[in-house]
Design a protein around this motif. Sequence first.
Motif, short mmCIF file in Angstrom:
data_model
loop_
_atom_site.label_atom_id
_atom_site.label_comp_id
_atom_site.label_asym_id
_atom_site.label_seq_id
_atom_site.Cartn_x
_atom_site.Cartn_y
_atom_site.Cartn_z
N PHE A 69 0.86 -1.18 0.00
CA PHE A 69 0.00 0.00 0.00
C PHE A 69 0.89 1.23 0.00
O PHE A 69 1.85 1.30 0.78
N VAL A 70 0.57 2.20 -0.86
CA VAL A 70 1.29 3.47 -0.89
C VAL A 70 0.24 4.57 -0.74
O VAL A 70 -0.68 4.66 -1.55
N GLU A 71 0.37 5.38 0.30
CA GLU A 71 -0.59 6.46 0.53
C GLU A 71 0.15 7.78 0.62
O GLU A 71 1.14 7.91 1.35
N SER A 72 -0.33 8.75 -0.15
CA SER A 72 0.22 10.10 -0.10
C SER A 72 -0.75 11.03 -0.81
O SER A 72 -1.66 10.57 -1.50
N GLU A 73 -0.52 12.31 -0.64
CA GLU A 73 -1.28 13.26 -1.44
C GLU A 73 -0.75 13.17 -2.87
O GLU A 73 0.41 12.81 -3.10
N LEU A 74 -1.60 13.48 -3.81
CA LEU A 74 -1.22 13.43 -5.21
C LEU A 74 0.00 14.32 -5.49
O LEU A 74 0.92 13.93 -6.22
N LYS A 75 0.02 15.47 -4.88
CA LYS A 75 1.13 16.41 -5.09
C LYS A 75 2.45 15.80 -4.62
O LYS A 75 3.49 15.97 -5.26
N THR A 76 2.43 15.06 -3.51
CA THR A 76 3.65 14.43 -2.99
C THR A 76 4.19 13.41 -3.97
O THR A 76 5.38 13.42 -4.30
N LEU A 77 3.32 12.50 -4.44
CA LEU A 77 3.80 11.47 -5.37
C LEU A 77 4.25 12.10 -6.69
O LEU A 77 5.22 11.66 -7.30
N THR A 78 3.57 13.15 -7.13
CA THR A 78 3.97 13.84 -8.36
C THR A 78 5.36 14.46 -8.18
O THR A 78 6.21 14.35 -9.08
N ARG A 79 5.60 15.09 -7.04
CA ARG A 79 6.93 15.68 -6.79
C ARG A 79 8.01 14.60 -6.80
O ARG A 79 9.08 14.80 -7.35
N ILE A 80 7.72 13.45 -6.21
CA ILE A 80 8.69 12.35 -6.19
C ILE A 80 8.92 11.85 -7.62
O ILE A 80 10.06 11.69 -8.05
N TYR A 81 7.84 11.60 -8.34
CA TYR A 81 7.95 11.08 -9.70
C TYR A 81 8.75 12.03 -10.60
O TYR A 81 9.56 11.59 -11.41
N MET A 82 8.55 13.33 -10.43
CA MET A 82 9.23 14.31 -11.27
C MET A 82 10.67 14.59 -10.82
O MET A 82 11.38 15.33 -11.47
N GLY A 83 11.05 14.01 -9.70
CA GLY A 83 12.42 14.20 -9.22
C GLY A 83 12.61 15.46 -8.40
O GLY A 83 13.74 15.86 -8.12
N PHE A 84 11.51 16.08 -7.96
CA PHE A 84 11.61 17.30 -7.16
C PHE A 84 11.77 17.00 -5.67
O PHE A 84 12.11 17.88 -4.90
N ALA A 85 11.49 15.77 -5.26
CA ALA A 85 11.59 15.39 -3.84
C ALA A 85 11.99 13.93 -3.75
O ALA A 85 11.48 13.10 -4.50
N PRO A 86 12.89 13.58 -2.82
CA PRO A 86 13.23 12.17 -2.63
C PRO A 86 12.15 11.44 -1.84
O PRO A 86 11.57 11.99 -0.90
N MET A 87 11.87 10.20 -2.22
CA MET A 87 10.84 9.41 -1.55
C MET A 87 11.18 9.23 -0.07
O MET A 87 10.30 9.33 0.78
N SER A 88 12.44 8.96 0.22
CA SER A 88 12.83 8.70 1.61
C SER A 88 12.51 9.90 2.52
O SER A 88 12.05 9.71 3.64
N GLU A 89 12.72 11.10 2.02
CA GLU A 89 12.41 12.30 2.83
C GLU A 89 10.91 12.46 3.01
O GLU A 89 10.44 12.86 4.08
N SER A 90 10.14 12.16 1.98
CA SER A 90 8.68 12.26 2.08
C SER A 90 8.14 11.27 3.09
O SER A 90 7.21 11.57 3.84
N ILE A 91 8.74 10.08 3.14
CA ILE A 91 8.32 9.08 4.13
C ILE A 91 8.71 9.54 5.53
O ILE A 91 7.89 9.47 6.47
#
Length: 154
Positions: free
Chosen positions: A123-145
């Motif tokens: 299961f992966v839960e986040s706001e759409l903006k968070t996953l979009t930022r990760i996907y686009m390379g604007f934010a690292p997944m580890s930091e978001s977690i």
Amino acid sequence: MSRRLKDMQGSGLIARHHDVTTGQVNYIPTDMARKLEPIVHALGQWAHENIDSAVTLQKLDSRLLMWNVRRKIDLRRFPDRRSVVQFIFPEQKPEHRNYWLIARPGCEVDLCVTDPGFEVDLFVESELKTLTRIYMGFAPMSESIKRGEMYVVR
């Protein structure tokens, strides 16, 4: 999405291929599309380097994001069996809140917008903006977690 695929097929950019043995439908880029690929990639790279991320993140589309995530899945990182990953965007309307990716050995990854009825492996839960930022390379997944902006549960 089906309208976009039909438009691309009508324009000669993709060809529809139906595998009668598996029942699976795939869309394959045509020679015309392959010739455009370097241009599209160059434009994407330019946009990534030059367009402000805040502007990019104003108009979010969960289906488009999940379609892109689906295309980037590396099946070699999955076990040799069917695996199901459910993405949950809690702030979205019900019809855009849940997506399921189904990975099977030897097949392309499927994207479902309705519950396929299989047991979920991740299961992966986040706001759409968070996953979009990760996907686009604007934010690292580890930091978001770490910040509690994304939850990943097996």
